[in-house]
Design a protein around this motif. Structure first.
Motif, PDB file in Angstrom:
ATOM      1  N   GLU A   1      15.592  25.746  74.081  1.00 37.88           N
ATOM      2  CA  GLU A   1      14.166  26.093  74.076  1.00 37.88           C
ATOM      3  C   GLU A   1      13.947  27.575  74.352  1.00 37.88           C
ATOM      4  OE1 GLU A   1      11.680  24.146  73.010  1.00 37.88           O
ATOM      5  OE2 GLU A   1      13.395  22.885  72.522  1.00 37.88           O
ATOM      6  N   ILE A   2      14.758  28.150  75.214  1.00 35.47           N
ATOM      7  CA  ILE A   2      14.649  29.592  75.499  1.00 35.47           C
ATOM      8  C   ILE A   2      14.999  30.394  74.250  1.00 35.47           C
ATOM      9  CG2 ILE A   2      15.658  31.499  76.808  1.00 35.47           C
ATOM     10  CD1 ILE A   2      15.873  29.534  79.180  1.00 35.47           C
ATOM     11  N   VAL A   3      16.073  30.006  73.578  1.00 37.77           N
ATOM     12  CA  VAL A   3      16.458  30.691  72.341  1.00 37.77           C
ATOM     13  C   VAL A   3      15.353  30.564  71.298  1.00 37.77           C
ATOM     14  CG1 VAL A   3      18.098  30.647  70.415  1.00 37.77           C
ATOM     15  CG2 VAL A   3      18.930  30.473  72.772  1.00 37.77           C
ATOM     16  N   ALA A   4      14.766  29.391  71.143  1.00 40.13           N
ATOM     17  CA  ALA A   4      13.692  29.184  70.171  1.00 40.13           C
ATOM     18  C   ALA A   4      12.456  29.993  70.534  1.00 40.13           C
ATOM     19  CB  ALA A   4      13.361  27.706  70.078  1.00 40.13           C
ATOM     20  N   THR A   5      12.151  30.080  71.813  1.00 43.37           N
ATOM     21  CA  THR A   5      10.982  30.862  72.262  1.00 43.37           C
ATOM     22  C   THR A   5      11.160  32.347  71.983  1.00 43.37           C
ATOM     23  OG1 THR A   5      10.500  29.234  73.971  1.00 43.37           O
ATOM     24  CG2 THR A   5       9.522  31.411  74.240  1.00 43.37           C
ATOM     25  N   VAL A   6      12.346  32.857  72.297  1.00 48.49           N
ATOM     26  CA  VAL A   6      12.631  34.274  72.048  1.00 48.49           C
ATOM     27  C   VAL A   6      12.592  34.555  70.542  1.00 48.49           C
ATOM     28  CG1 VAL A   6      14.403  36.052  72.205  1.00 48.49           C
ATOM     29  CG2 VAL A   6      13.916  34.599  74.172  1.00 48.49           C
ATOM     30  N   ALA A   7      13.144  33.646  69.752  1.00 48.40           N
ATOM     31  CA  ALA A   7      13.130  33.838  68.299  1.00 48.40           C
ATOM     32  C   ALA A   7      11.701  33.827  67.757  1.00 48.40           C
ATOM     33  CB  ALA A   7      13.963  32.742  67.630  1.00 48.40           C
ATOM     34  N   ALA A   8      10.851  32.987  68.299  1.00 44.74           N
ATOM     35  CA  ALA A   8       9.467  32.907  67.837  1.00 44.74           C
ATOM     36  C   ALA A   8       8.672  34.159  68.228  1.00 44.74           C
ATOM     37  CB  ALA A   8       8.798  31.673  68.410  1.00 44.74           C
ATOM     38  N   CYS A   9       9.084  34.838  69.275  1.00 44.23           N
ATOM     39  CA  CYS A   9       8.377  36.037  69.739  1.00 44.23           C
ATOM     40  C   CYS A   9       8.754  37.293  68.973  1.00 44.23           C
ATOM     41  CB  CYS A   9       8.637  36.265  71.226  1.00 44.23           C
ATOM     42  SG  CYS A   9       7.919  34.990  72.255  1.00 44.23           S
ATOM     43  N   ARG A  10       9.776  37.228  68.172  1.00 46.34           N
ATOM     44  CA  ARG A  10      10.227  38.425  67.417  1.00 46.34           C
ATOM     45  C   ARG A  10       9.380  38.678  66.213  1.00 46.34           C
ATOM     46  NH1 ARG A  10      16.732  38.393  67.839  1.00 46.34           N
ATOM     47  NH2 ARG A  10      16.747  38.320  70.075  1.00 46.34           N
TER      48      ARG A  10
END
Length: 70
Positions: free
Chosen positions: A61-70
């Motif tokens: 979920e952290i990886v997905a959140t960071v990816a969505a913020c880029r």
């Protein structure tokens, strides 16, 4: 909002309703604890599959959140 502040506001509103003779019969001073406390909480372990929740890892979920913020 802190539980104490919400309780104070609900007590004041209950008093206002009593004065206006519109008392609902609910104990508003206890409502804050019910809203914030365990009485109205949802145990997703018990009903998660019924409402479509699936267990996920926090790392993913952290990886997905960071990816969505880029």
């Amino acid at each position: 909002m802190p539980n104490a502040a919400l309780t104070a506001g609900l007590r004041a509103d209950a008093a206002r309703l009593r004065v206006q003779k519109k008392d609902s019969g609910l104990t508003l001073s206890r409502l804050a604890g019910d809203l914030i406390g365990r009485d109205l909480s949802l145990d997703t372990r018990a009903c998660g599959s019924a409402i479509g929740l699936t267990p996920r890892s926090l790392d993913a979920e952290i990886v997905a959140t960071v990816a969505a913020c880029r």
